[in-house]
Motif scaffolding. Structure first.
Motif, PDB file in Angstrom:
ATOM      1  N   PHE A  15     -34.312  -8.587   0.729  1.00  0.00           N
ATOM      2  CA  PHE A  15     -35.130  -8.920   1.901  1.00  0.00           C
ATOM      3  C   PHE A  15     -34.588 -10.094   2.715  1.00  0.00           C
ATOM      4  O   PHE A  15     -34.947 -10.261   3.866  1.00  0.00           O
ATOM      5  CB  PHE A  15     -36.573  -9.227   1.478  1.00  0.00           C
ATOM      6  N   PHE A  16     -33.707 -10.878   2.144  1.00  0.00           N
ATOM      7  CA  PHE A  16     -33.218 -12.075   2.827  1.00  0.00           C
ATOM      8  C   PHE A  16     -31.791 -11.906   3.345  1.00  0.00           C
ATOM      9  O   PHE A  16     -31.249 -12.791   3.980  1.00  0.00           O
ATOM     10  CB  PHE A  16     -33.294 -13.255   1.856  1.00  0.00           C
ATOM     11  N   ARG A  17     -31.183 -10.747   3.098  1.00  0.00           N
ATOM     12  CA  ARG A  17     -29.770 -10.529   3.435  1.00  0.00           C
ATOM     13  C   ARG A  17     -29.491 -10.661   4.932  1.00  0.00           C
ATOM     14  O   ARG A  17     -28.534 -11.304   5.330  1.00  0.00           O
ATOM     15  CB  ARG A  17     -29.324  -9.156   2.945  1.00  0.00           C
ATOM     16  N   ASN A  18     -30.291 -10.050   5.781  1.00  0.00           N
ATOM     17  CA  ASN A  18     -30.060 -10.059   7.227  1.00  0.00           C
ATOM     18  C   ASN A  18     -31.134 -10.819   7.998  1.00  0.00           C
ATOM     19  O   ASN A  18     -31.368 -10.538   9.173  1.00  0.00           O
ATOM     20  CB  ASN A  18     -29.978  -8.616   7.749  1.00  0.00           C
ATOM     21  N   THR A  19     -31.776 -11.766   7.353  1.00  0.00           N
ATOM     22  CA  THR A  19     -32.841 -12.525   7.995  1.00  0.00           C
ATOM     23  C   THR A  19     -32.257 -13.551   8.962  1.00  0.00           C
ATOM     24  O   THR A  19     -31.264 -14.206   8.657  1.00  0.00           O
ATOM     25  CB  THR A  19     -33.698 -13.238   6.933  1.00  0.00           C
ATOM     26  N   LEU A  20     -32.865 -13.658  10.117  1.00  0.00           N
ATOM     27  CA  LEU A  20     -32.454 -14.644  11.105  1.00  0.00           C
ATOM     28  C   LEU A  20     -33.422 -15.820  11.078  1.00  0.00           C
ATOM     29  O   LEU A  20     -34.572 -15.694  10.650  1.00  0.00           O
ATOM     30  CB  LEU A  20     -32.437 -14.018  12.497  1.00  0.00           C
ATOM     31  N   LEU A  21     -32.968 -16.942  11.563  1.00  0.00           N
ATOM     32  CA  LEU A  21     -33.792 -18.131  11.638  1.00  0.00           C
ATOM     33  C   LEU A  21     -34.995 -17.852  12.529  1.00  0.00           C
ATOM     34  O   LEU A  21     -34.839 -17.358  13.643  1.00  0.00           O
ATOM     35  CB  LEU A  21     -32.964 -19.283  12.223  1.00  0.00           C
ATOM     36  N   PRO A  22     -36.219 -18.142  12.058  1.00  0.00           N
ATOM     37  CA  PRO A  22     -37.388 -17.894  12.914  1.00  0.00           C
ATOM     38  C   PRO A  22     -37.395 -18.848  14.110  1.00  0.00           C
ATOM     39  O   PRO A  22     -37.086 -20.026  13.973  1.00  0.00           O
ATOM     40  CB  PRO A  22     -38.569 -18.157  11.972  1.00  0.00           C
ATOM     41  N   LEU A  23     -37.740 -18.311  15.260  1.00  0.00           N
ATOM     42  CA  LEU A  23     -37.752 -19.104  16.488  1.00  0.00           C
ATOM     43  C   LEU A  23     -39.175 -19.265  17.006  1.00  0.00           C
ATOM     44  O   LEU A  23     -40.024 -18.399  16.800  1.00  0.00           O
ATOM     45  CB  LEU A  23     -36.893 -18.420  17.553  1.00  0.00           C
ATOM     46  N   ASP A  24     -39.427 -20.370  17.707  1.00  0.00           N
ATOM     47  CA  ASP A  24     -40.740 -20.568  18.320  1.00  0.00           C
ATOM     48  C   ASP A  24     -40.745 -19.952  19.719  1.00  0.00           C
ATOM     49  O   ASP A  24     -39.792 -19.291  20.126  1.00  0.00           O
ATOM     50  CB  ASP A  24     -41.118 -22.052  18.345  1.00  0.00           C
ATOM     51  N   SER A  25     -41.788 -20.190  20.469  1.00  0.00           N
ATOM     52  CA  SER A  25     -41.936 -19.552  21.795  1.00  0.00           C
ATOM     53  C   SER A  25     -40.902 -20.044  22.809  1.00  0.00           C
ATOM     54  O   SER A  25     -40.654 -19.383  23.816  1.00  0.00           O
ATOM     55  CB  SER A  25     -43.349 -19.783  22.330  1.00  0.00           C
ATOM     56  N   THR A  26     -40.290 -21.190  22.553  1.00  0.00           N
ATOM     57  CA  THR A  26     -39.272 -21.709  23.470  1.00  0.00           C
ATOM     58  C   THR A  26     -37.863 -21.286  23.073  1.00  0.00           C
ATOM     59  O   THR A  26     -36.901 -21.663  23.743  1.00  0.00           O
ATOM     60  CB  THR A  26     -39.333 -23.249  23.531  1.00  0.00           C
ATOM     61  N   GLY A  27     -37.737 -20.530  21.993  1.00  0.00           N
ATOM     62  CA  GLY A  27     -36.425 -20.066  21.539  1.00  0.00           C
ATOM     63  C   GLY A  27     -35.716 -21.025  20.605  1.00  0.00           C
ATOM     64  O   GLY A  27     -34.575 -20.796  20.224  1.00  0.00           O
TER      65      GLY A  27
END
Length: 127
Positions: A15-27
């Motif tokens: 589940f973590f292999r292709n995870t991207l950094l979570p972004l907020d509403s401003t990117g």
């Protein structure tokens, strides 16, 4: 190593292999998922990882999700399927030999070596 065992399985949960950094509403990176050190997860981040791990365990091998979308949505949490109410392994996903006869398999360590090691450990410990 454990592929021929009917009583034990090791299954990679990707589940973590292709995870991207979570972004907020401003990117920008959403720091609410991270602890004060900006390296470890916060409670919110661990909750997301726990849901992704749980969902992965309920998906058959070969069909496991390889990413986490960090939506903080409890409705994405999967429930066991009534037709297959178990955690998926290589064997119950349809791979491997499901007709394995455990009576014919040899243990990897003879039983007497455990007894001898225990006795030697007690003797060495008492000296």
């Amino acid at each position: 190593r454990y592929g021929n065992r009917a009583d034990f399985a090791v299954v990679m949960q990707p589940f973590f292999r292709n995870t991207l950094l979570p972004l907020d509403s401003t990117g920008k990176p959403d720091l609410s998922f991270f602890a004060a050190d900006c390296f470890h997860f916060s409670v919110r981040g661990y909750a997301e990882m726990a849901m992704a791990l749980w969902n992965n365990m309920l998906e058959p091998v070969g069909e496991k999700q390889t990413y986490n979308n960090f939506t903080h949505d409890r409705s994405k949490l999967k429930c066991p399927n009534p037709e297959k109410p178990f955690l998926f392994t290589w064997r119950n996903s349809g791979f491997g030999n499901s007709d394995l006869d455990l009576e014919k398999t040899e243990p990897s360590v003879p039983y007497w070596t455990v007894i001898v090691a225990a006795i030697v450990g007690v003797l060495v410990g008492s000296l």
